[in-house]
Design an enzyme around this catalytic site. Sequence first.
Site, short mmCIF file in Angstrom:
data_model
loop_
_atom_site.label_atom_id
_atom_site.label_comp_id
_atom_site.label_asym_id
_atom_site.label_seq_id
_atom_site.Cartn_x
_atom_site.Cartn_y
_atom_site.Cartn_z
N THR A 1 -27.35 -13.50 88.25
CA THR A 1 -28.65 -13.46 87.45
C THR A 1 -28.66 -11.65 88.04
OG1 THR A 1 -30.26 -13.10 89.46
CG2 THR A 1 -29.49 -15.80 88.08
N GLU A 13 -35.15 -17.23 91.77
CA GLU A 13 -35.94 -15.88 91.18
C GLU A 13 -36.96 -15.52 92.67
OE1 GLU A 13 -35.30 -15.10 87.84
OE2 GLU A 13 -33.88 -16.38 88.02
N THR A 48 -34.72 -22.82 89.39
CA THR A 48 -33.92 -22.40 90.44
C THR A 48 -34.56 -23.02 91.92
OG1 THR A 48 -32.80 -20.67 89.28
CG2 THR A 48 -32.75 -20.92 91.73
N THR A 90 -41.03 -17.86 102.06
CA THR A 90 -41.97 -16.74 102.47
C THR A 90 -43.81 -16.57 102.23
OG1 THR A 90 -42.87 -14.81 100.84
CG2 THR A 90 -42.28 -16.99 99.76
N ASP A 91 -44.39 -15.68 103.02
CA ASP A 91 -45.65 -15.78 103.53
C ASP A 91 -46.42 -16.02 102.56
OD1 ASP A 91 -44.79 -13.13 102.33
OD2 ASP A 91 -45.81 -11.89 104.25
N GLU A 92 -45.93 -15.50 100.73
CA GLU A 92 -46.76 -15.72 99.73
C GLU A 92 -47.16 -17.80 99.15
OE1 GLU A 92 -45.59 -13.31 96.49
OE2 GLU A 92 -44.67 -12.18 97.47
N TYR A 115 -44.65 -17.37 91.59
CA TYR A 115 -43.71 -17.47 92.20
C TYR A 115 -43.84 -18.42 93.53
CZ TYR A 115 -40.78 -15.21 96.22
OH TYR A 115 -40.23 -15.11 97.33
N LYS A 143 -41.94 -21.75 95.71
CA LYS A 143 -41.76 -21.71 96.27
C LYS A 143 -42.23 -22.69 97.64
CE LYS A 143 -38.95 -19.05 97.88
NZ LYS A 143 -37.44 -19.42 98.12
N ASN A 175 -42.93 -9.74 103.86
CA ASN A 175 -41.91 -8.78 102.67
C ASN A 175 -40.93 -7.89 103.30
OD1 ASN A 175 -43.75 -8.71 100.51
ND2 ASN A 175 -44.31 -6.61 99.99
N ARG A 217 -49.14 -5.78 102.56
CA ARG A 217 -48.37 -6.25 103.20
C ARG A 217 -47.65 -6.06 103.91
NH1 ARG A 217 -50.40 -8.19 99.19
NH2 ARG A 217 -50.03 -8.61 97.50
N PRO A 225 -51.96 -9.40 87.08
CA PRO A 225 -53.36 -11.07 87.53
C PRO A 225 -52.69 -11.49 88.46
CG PRO A 225 -51.89 -10.77 85.16
CD PRO A 225 -51.46 -9.85 86.12
N1 NAD Z 1 -37.23 -10.17 99.15
C1 NAD Z 1 -38.52 -10.11 100.35
O1 NAD Z 1 -39.41 -9.51 100.39
C2 NAD Z 1 -38.41 -11.82 100.48
C3 NAD Z 1 -39.65 -11.75 101.51
C4 NAD Z 1 -39.88 -13.29 102.05
C5 NAD Z 1 -38.91 -14.21 101.98
N2 NAD Z 1 -38.00 -13.93 100.05
C6 NAD Z 1 -37.26 -15.18 99.78
O2 NAD Z 1 -35.68 -14.82 100.33
C7 NAD Z 1 -35.19 -15.18 98.88
C8 NAD Z 1 -34.35 -14.19 98.87
O3 NAD Z 1 -35.15 -13.08 98.65
P1 NAD Z 1 -33.63 -11.59 97.78
O4 NAD Z 1 -35.48 -10.17 98.05
O5 NAD Z 1 -32.54 -11.76 97.98
O6 NAD Z 1 -33.97 -12.34 96.83
P2 NAD Z 1 -33.00 -11.43 95.00
O7 NAD Z 1 -34.40 -11.56 93.82
O8 NAD Z 1 -33.06 -10.57 95.87
O9 NAD Z 1 -31.70 -12.38 95.08
C9 NAD Z 1 -32.20 -14.23 94.36
C10 NAD Z 1 -30.50 -14.61 94.14
O10 NAD Z 1 -29.77 -15.43 93.58
C11 NAD Z 1 -29.47 -15.93 92.84
N3 NAD Z 1 -29.68 -16.73 92.14
C12 NAD Z 1 -30.99 -16.77 91.00
N4 NAD Z 1 -31.23 -18.27 91.15
C13 NAD Z 1 -29.95 -18.52 91.16
C14 NAD Z 1 -29.36 -20.33 90.56
N5 NAD Z 1 -30.20 -20.80 90.20
N6 NAD Z 1 -28.94 -20.25 91.51
C15 NAD Z 1 -27.58 -19.58 92.39
N7 NAD Z 1 -27.98 -18.48 92.62
C16 NAD Z 1 -28.68 -17.98 92.47
C17 NAD Z 1 -29.44 -14.94 92.32
O11 NAD Z 1 -27.81 -14.06 91.71
C18 NAD Z 1 -29.48 -13.27 93.33
O12 NAD Z 1 -28.06 -12.99 93.88
C19 NAD Z 1 -35.20 -16.06 98.30
O13 NAD Z 1 -35.98 -17.39 98.83
C20 NAD Z 1 -37.14 -15.72 98.19
O14 NAD Z 1 -38.35 -15.81 98.32
C21 NAD Z 1 -37.68 -12.41 99.78
#
Ligand code: NAD
Length: 340
Positions: free
Chosen positions: A35, A82, A98, A127-129, A151, A155, A180, A215, A281
Amino acid sequence: MKNIIVTGGSGFIGSNLVNYLIKKRYFVINLDKLTYASNKYHNKIRNKRNYKLIKIDINNKNKLFKIIKRHKPLVIFNLAAETHVDRSIDGPENFIKTNINGTFNLLESLRLLQKKNIRPKLVHISTDEVYGDIKNGRSDEFYQYQPSSPYSASKAGADHLVKSYIRTYKLNAVISNCCNNYGPYQFPEKLIPKMISNIFNNKELPVYAKGQNSREWIHVFDHCEALFTLYLKGKNGESYNVGSGTNLKNIDLVKKLLKVCKSMGIRIGKKTKIKFVKDRPGHDFRYALNSKKILKKLKWKPKIYFEKGLKETVIWYLKNKNFIKNIPRANYLKRLGLKL
Ligand SMILES: NC(=O)c1ccc[n+]([C@@H]2O[C@H](COP(=O)([O-])OP(=O)(O)OC[C@H]3O[C@@H](n4cnc5c(N)ncnc54)[C@H](O)[C@@H]3O)[C@@H](O)[C@H]2O)c1
């Protein structure tokens, strides 16, 4: 060579986790829809001998089932999602598709594969959210889920599905609830890389409301190590909070970042000033995890102090300016999440 599947391995955390696992000499199969949030920069590693990228939407049930059946991984790290809260406010549908349906498809594949005696462990990344606003104290794994944004609700929904499959179908799975993350390869719509990019380009530093929202921050390398620990030692059926204990108000974080950049001799342009902008919001005021369980039971602990990690992150973005340059500006510069 042993196989591991990472879904969402072209995203921020996924790219770092893929690197981590390749270094540990696993064969990594990255399943990613590619994406807007996926990074093409990191795809440079695609010629590595122990890495394979397969473009797939995790909602494609048949294809997903076949890939898992063919590769028989030891573990699947599910990071495909997402992830930007502001986008979930403007358009929640993709988040449901997704984060909930995609996770459901993955769970269904694993349920059916159990009958063929293929039982990879699932490490589902949450996530912590999901705990919502934590006004006081810190949320442990028993804290009730009170998500505030589409979001975090998506999750939370996925987590409940994973838990139901563990209980009903005896699926071999654990859940991580992390705070985060920051570090290399983060898409510049997120706070830290956005501020770094704006500092480099002599732009204003937009901070929501008065910047009082707090955060908890962890370096992505520490998160990757925690995820690997969950694969090796996480007790089937359990959730683990993954936090650093370091909380910062957004305004203090941006000030700290400016200080770090100045100390490194980075020129702070005249336009680079903090600008308070309209709040998101439903903006949660504070997230804070109690991570004693993973610390005590699995003996994992974060190693990277925030100040050091932040400085190294700035250095990474300095050395890898093409990472942001390669991303279309329209994908990260526009203010989102205000449509109601
Ligand atoms: N970034 C943070 O601070 C954080 C903190 C806690 C948890 N998380 C969780 O960790 C995970 C990864 O987060 P991130 O920050 O790396 O996200 P990101 O948005 O950077 O990456 C998400 C990836 O998923 C892929 N993707 C999206 N929809 C898809 C689908 N339908 N099929 C296959 N691939 C798909 C995208 O192409 C992208 O490469 C998520 O589940 C997020 O909720 C993130």
